[in-house]
Design an enzyme around this catalytic site. Structure first.
Site, PDB file in Angstrom:
ATOM      1  N   ASN A 155     -28.496   6.418 -23.364  1.00 57.59           N
ATOM      2  CA  ASN A 155     -29.752   5.709 -23.087  1.00 57.59           C
ATOM      3  C   ASN A 155     -30.979   6.399 -23.648  1.00 57.59           C
ATOM      4  O   ASN A 155     -32.013   5.761 -23.869  1.00 57.59           O
ATOM      5  CB  ASN A 155     -29.932   5.547 -21.577  1.00 57.59           C
ATOM      6  N   LYS A 162      -9.901  -3.284 -56.087  1.00 56.86           N
ATOM      7  CA  LYS A 162     -10.994  -4.238 -56.285  1.00 56.86           C
ATOM      8  C   LYS A 162     -10.447  -5.502 -56.942  1.00 56.86           C
ATOM      9  O   LYS A 162      -9.542  -5.407 -57.772  1.00 56.86           O
ATOM     10  CB  LYS A 162     -12.088  -3.624 -57.162  1.00 56.86           C
ATOM     11  N   LYS A 208     -12.221  -6.187 -53.355  1.00 57.97           N
ATOM     12  CA  LYS A 208     -11.735  -5.757 -52.053  1.00 57.97           C
ATOM     13  C   LYS A 208     -11.181  -6.919 -51.227  1.00 57.97           C
ATOM     14  O   LYS A 208     -10.361  -6.704 -50.341  1.00 57.97           O
ATOM     15  CB  LYS A 208     -12.836  -5.033 -51.281  1.00 57.97           C
ATOM     16  N   LYS A 260      -6.085   2.737 -52.453  1.00 54.58           N
ATOM     17  CA  LYS A 260      -6.670   2.621 -51.117  1.00 54.58           C
ATOM     18  C   LYS A 260      -7.102   1.191 -50.817  1.00 54.58           C
ATOM     19  O   LYS A 260      -7.673   0.514 -51.670  1.00 54.58           O
ATOM     20  CB  LYS A 260      -7.878   3.557 -51.027  1.00 54.58           C
ATOM     21  N   HIS A 306     -12.444   5.596 -43.094  1.00 51.47           N
ATOM     22  CA  HIS A 306     -13.557   5.056 -43.870  1.00 51.47           C
ATOM     23  C   HIS A 306     -14.774   5.015 -42.952  1.00 51.47           C
ATOM     24  O   HIS A 306     -14.691   4.530 -41.834  1.00 51.47           O
ATOM     25  CB  HIS A 306     -13.214   3.654 -44.380  1.00 51.47           C
ATOM     26  N   SER A 315     -16.633   8.656 -52.976  1.00 55.76           N
ATOM     27  CA  SER A 315     -16.410   7.326 -53.542  1.00 55.76           C
ATOM     28  C   SER A 315     -17.719   6.563 -53.584  1.00 55.76           C
ATOM     29  O   SER A 315     -18.632   6.831 -52.807  1.00 55.76           O
ATOM     30  CB  SER A 315     -15.386   6.547 -52.708  1.00 55.76           C
TER      31      SER A 315
END
Length: 488
Positions: A127, A179, A181, A205, A297, A382
């Site tokens: 908080n 890619k 992705k 990956k 990640h 990366s």
């Protein structure tokens, strides 16, 4: 009147006479506090509201992140409140940042549940970050005492065991993210994995947001990816892997996917930071039990780590994740497309890799930290990197790192395998030059050009990407030295 009654009356008059007492007077400010070896220490960057005294702001943070509420409560007398109150013990102005202050706060170890990142964070970043007395608040660093560290598992595998498992020593590991992705079918996805690994990469990956969508369900992806891994390993004679993302909606789903990844022969699985601290620790314990490398990640971290005046520094996340037990974490590139001041990145990598940290203000390390034999975490670089930067990547990041070339592999004009080969040859040529004693940083471009004479894919990559870079001013820079963004 009995003396004990008089003492209680005095305490009542001094401590409980009014409903609201300044935090500093309630005991949350103690400039003479003697720090204990078992204390958890935290450093906050505080921007008080106009008119709020910095010491009172620091005391308020200590109070609201430990035992206090907005008014005095009688039940304090039922606790060891002097022990359990956090103590703000030092306030320093932030260099070249008017109205900002560094507040040092000590917490007794008994305030935190053993082995629980969730409980630790519920106090430290709970908080208090919405407290009206401060305009902005950022957690910059922490010191975790050895006594508390010993209640955590630490990395499931660690750098040393991972290198033994990969049979890979003396160089950075090479990887790439598939890619695009999102959108590929399982078969085409597996083909990308095979081509990249066959071309010379150690890992392929999944990206952070590939889970189990209508265009490709998770089980299909796992099967095709592992077919690619096994075929590439057989043809190359090298140990290969693919980070299978087991992130899912529930822990039951994640355990199911992780178990299946193990059944089909994967040596590594992957989770996203957004699953939460408890889920991360749960998966780390599963990975240790099942002898799996665990990749994390850092999806989502910049929502609270990028702005310099509010949130928390990524180095704190690095510390928590080393405690939680991940083996990999994305930690910046310096030269890529994502945020990365050179000194800050160095501090992140040291936090993940070193057994002992000394105070290093230029790198943002405010406390000495003994890691109590917790294993090392392998940093992952990366985001916007390519083979033409290889000399700079090795110079900045060292050998214990996974260099992830996603677009820098799959964007190669001659195909994925050629992109992987370009990266592998660039790395091997740079390491050879370094081992020969050459100044590989200054001579890096020439070393790459020479290597490209006998490697067509490398020449094509150098011609395509040349010296492309992403030179933007970092938002998170050192407070104690000038560190311009790397001009590379």
């Amino acid at each position: 009147m009995d003396q004990s009654v008089q003492e209680r009356t005095r305490i009542k008059n001094e401590r409980y006479e009014s409903g609201v007492i300044p935090y500093a007077k309630m005991g949350y400010w103690d400039p003479d506090y003697a720090i204990k070896a078992t204390d958890v220490l935290a450093l906050f960057r505080v921007t008080p509201q106009p008119g709020v005294d910095p010491v009172e702001a620091a005391a308020a943070i200590a109070g609201e992140s430990s035992t206090a509420t907005w008014t005095v409560v009688w039940t304090d007398l039922l606790t060891a409140c002097d022990l359990y109150r956090a103590k703000a013990y030092r306030v320093d102005p932030v260099p070249s940042s008017p109205d900002q202050y560094f507040a040092y706060i000590a917490y007794d170890i008994d305030l935190f549940e053993e082995g629980s990142i969730a409980n630790l964070t519920a106090s430290i970043i709970g908080n208090v970050f919405g407290f009206k007395a401060v305009k902005a608040l950022r957690l910059e660093d922490m010191r975790i005492p050895v006594a508390y560290l010993k209640t955590f598992q630490g990395p499931a595998t660690g750098v040393v065991v991972e290198r033994e498992r990969m049979n890979n020593f003396g160089r950075p590991l090479l990887g790439a993210t598939v890619k695009p992705k999102l959108g590929l079918s399982g078969k085409n996805y597996g083909r990308v994995v095979y081509e990249g690994l066959k071309g010379g990469l150690d890992f392929l990956k999944d990206d952070e947001n590939i889970n189990s969508q209508p265009f490709m369900r998770w089980r299909e992806r796992f099967l095709f990816c592992m077919e690619g891994v096994n075929r590439a390993s057989a043809s190359s004679g090298e140990v290969k892997g693919h980070y299978l993302n087991v992130t899912a909606a529930t822990m039951e789903d994640m355990y199911e996917r992780a178990e299946f990844s193990k059944e089909v022969g994967s040596i590594i699985c992957m989770i996203d930071l957004v699953i939460g601290y408890t889920a991360i620790q749960s998966m780390a314990k599963w990975a240790r039990k099942n002898d799996m490398i665990l990749h994390l990640h850092r999806a989502g971290n910049s929502t609270y780590s990028r702005q310099k005046n509010h949130g928390m520094n990524f180095r704190v996340i690095c510390k928590w994740m080393r405690m939680a037990g991940v083996d990999h974490i994305h930690a910046g590139t310096v030269v890529g497309k994502l945020e990365g001041d050179p000194l800050m990145i160095k501090g992140f990598y040291n936090t993940l890799l070193e057994p002992h940290l000394n105070i290093n203000l230029p790198e943002g390390l405010f406390f000495e930290q003994n890691w109590a034999s917790l294993r090392k975490v392998m940093p992952v670089a990366s985001g916007g990197i390519h083979c033409g930067q290889m000399h700079q990547l090795i110079d900045y990041l060292g050998d214990d790192v996974v260099l992830q070339f996603g677009g820098g592999t799959i964007g190669h004009p001659d195909g994925i395998q050629a992109g992987a080969t370009a990266n592998r040859v660039a790395l091997e040529s740079m390491l050879l030059a370094r081992n020969e004693g050459r100044d590989y940083v200054a001579q890096g471009p020439q070393i790459l050009r020479d290597a490209a004479k006998t490697c067509g894919p490398l020449q094509t990559a150098l011609d395509l990407w040349k010296d492309i870079s992403f030179n933007y001013t970092s938002t998170d820079t050192a407070d104690f030295v000038q560190t311009p963004t790397a001009n590379v």
